[in-house]
Scaffold this active site. Sequence first.
Site, short mmCIF file in Angstrom:
data_model
loop_
_atom_site.label_atom_id
_atom_site.label_comp_id
_atom_site.label_asym_id
_atom_site.label_seq_id
_atom_site.Cartn_x
_atom_site.Cartn_y
_atom_site.Cartn_z
N LYS A 112 0.82 -1.22 0.00
CA LYS A 112 0.00 0.00 0.00
C LYS A 112 0.85 1.26 0.00
O LYS A 112 0.53 2.23 -0.67
CB LYS A 112 -0.95 0.02 1.21
CG LYS A 112 -2.12 -0.95 1.08
CD LYS A 112 -3.14 -0.70 2.17
CE LYS A 112 -4.21 -1.79 2.19
NZ LYS A 112 -5.13 -1.62 3.33
N LYS A 195 -5.14 -11.10 -6.38
CA LYS A 195 -6.36 -11.30 -5.59
C LYS A 195 -7.43 -10.30 -6.00
O LYS A 195 -7.12 -9.17 -6.41
CB LYS A 195 -6.06 -11.22 -4.09
CG LYS A 195 -5.88 -9.82 -3.57
CD LYS A 195 -5.94 -9.77 -2.04
CE LYS A 195 -5.67 -8.33 -1.60
NZ LYS A 195 -5.77 -8.08 -0.19
N LYS A 198 -10.80 -4.38 -4.07
CA LYS A 198 -11.50 -3.14 -4.45
C LYS A 198 -10.52 -2.13 -5.02
O LYS A 198 -10.91 -1.18 -5.68
CB LYS A 198 -12.25 -2.56 -3.27
CG LYS A 198 -11.33 -2.17 -2.12
CD LYS A 198 -12.03 -2.17 -0.79
CE LYS A 198 -10.98 -2.31 0.30
NZ LYS A 198 -11.33 -3.15 1.42
P1 TYM Z 1 -10.54 -6.30 4.40
O1 TYM Z 1 -11.60 -5.32 4.75
O2 TYM Z 1 -9.53 -5.96 3.38
O3 TYM Z 1 -11.21 -7.66 3.93
C1 TYM Z 1 -12.20 -8.30 4.70
C2 TYM Z 1 -12.05 -9.81 4.62
O4 TYM Z 1 -12.13 -10.26 3.26
C3 TYM Z 1 -11.03 -11.10 2.96
N1 TYM Z 1 -10.68 -10.94 1.53
C4 TYM Z 1 -10.52 -11.96 0.68
N2 TYM Z 1 -10.62 -13.29 0.84
C5 TYM Z 1 -10.41 -14.06 -0.24
N3 TYM Z 1 -10.12 -13.56 -1.47
C6 TYM Z 1 -10.00 -12.23 -1.67
N4 TYM Z 1 -9.74 -11.76 -2.89
C7 TYM Z 1 -10.20 -11.36 -0.57
N5 TYM Z 1 -10.18 -10.01 -0.42
C8 TYM Z 1 -10.47 -9.78 0.88
C9 TYM Z 1 -9.91 -10.62 3.87
O5 TYM Z 1 -8.95 -11.61 4.07
C10 TYM Z 1 -10.68 -10.30 5.14
O6 TYM Z 1 -10.89 -11.46 5.92
N6 TYM Z 1 -7.26 -6.02 8.12
C11 TYM Z 1 -8.56 -6.57 7.76
C12 TYM Z 1 -9.69 -6.07 8.63
C13 TYM Z 1 -9.49 -6.26 10.08
C14 TYM Z 1 -9.58 -7.49 10.80
C15 TYM Z 1 -9.38 -7.16 12.16
C16 TYM Z 1 -9.82 -8.79 10.41
C17 TYM Z 1 -9.23 -5.30 11.01
N7 TYM Z 1 -9.18 -5.83 12.24
C18 TYM Z 1 -9.38 -8.14 13.16
C19 TYM Z 1 -9.84 -9.79 11.41
C20 TYM Z 1 -9.62 -9.45 12.75
C21 TYM Z 1 -8.84 -6.16 6.33
O7 TYM Z 1 -8.30 -5.23 5.81
O8 TYM Z 1 -9.83 -6.82 5.74
#
Ligand code: TYM
Length: 332
Positions: A112, A195, A198
């Site tokens: 990022k 992957k 967005k």
């Molecule tokens: P975020 O908001 O980017 O994504 C949310 C969840 O979606 C999963 N994900 C995917 N899984 C499979 N294939 C993909 N292409 C794909 N894109 C996204 C992510 O793995 C995630 O599970 N840092 C985290 C948010 C967060 C969090 C936490 C998660 C903050 N605090 C505590 C668990 C526990 C994030 O950016 O997810």
Amino acid sequence: KPVLFSGMQPSADSLHLGNFVGALSNWVPMQEDHTAIYCVVDQHAITVPFEPASLLERTRVTAAQYIAAGIDPERSILFVQSAVPAHAQLQWVLSTITGFGEASRMTQFKDKSQRYGTDTTTVGLFTYPVLMAADILLYQAASVPVGEDQRQHIELTRNLAERFNSRFGTTFVVPEPHIMKETAKVYDLQNPTAKMSKSAESDAGLLRLLDDEKVTRKKIMRAVTDADGEIRFDREAKPGVSNLLTIASVLSGSTIDDVAAQYAGGGYGDLKKGLAELVESTFAPIRERTNELLADPAELDRILARGAERANELAVSTLDQVYERVGFPKPI
Ligand code: TYM
């Protein structure tokens, strides 16, 4: 019951198929045998450029999609991160036991910060994984259901929990990631070795839960495949077709082999048509229910406020212990 914690950023107008397959679809059944805590992590969403005017709306839309997909706010705890102050408070303490080098090694930060450049990359983006660790550790979560891209952050969380425990006395449960092997990563339909995300350059490879059926069908029909014409799973040689098979397998509940057998002998067009129908039958009810929930924002806000109260109670009890161990006075 073991505690589970997970969250998503409210950083778009709709969740996408990767979020659904990698996380949300696993969250729903896990409510059965866990004390499940699901968070909309709005404090994480402000670590990259964002629009204040749309953040609150996106937070509501994200929460509505959780409920629409089957998260039950009575049985589970559903809340917004910024409503519970302990997350930021614990983050501060954890940041003082996180190595600068350790944080610098986070691949998501490296990706990022490269994308945004040094002037737009903030300290908040750098400490993002420490806030994530605080999210998880505050609730003494044993299990964290996420997609593969979050594995390194959970590894850091485990290291911080162990480090704090050994330096200040046992305080935190050391959490385990819960990553479904096959569905851990959904790939971009136009670029099937990256992957689905967005923030991809082009929108054509991204399937959104709340998009119109026609838009989604068109994207699936245009998905990149290959020239050999054979329907079989081979991630290396046939990433496009393998991605379509994986998605179809998850959404139908059949194995990848069964899906491949079902379409074997047919063309890619048939596989895509079948997938478009599966995606629509999965997304349509979620879309409908999300819109119903958004039609009554006051009720949605009440649900989230109630969730925040329940979360706060648990979070404060951990934070009190942390403050005591570190030598801070009891917070008011
Ligand atoms: P975020 O908001 O980017 O994504 C949310 C969840 O979606 C999963 N994900 C995917 N899984 C499979 N294939 C993909 N292409 C794909 N894109 C996204 C992510 O793995 C995630 O599970 N840092 C985290 C948010 C967060 C969090 C936490 C998660 C903050 N605090 C505590 C668990 C526990 C994030 O950016 O997810």
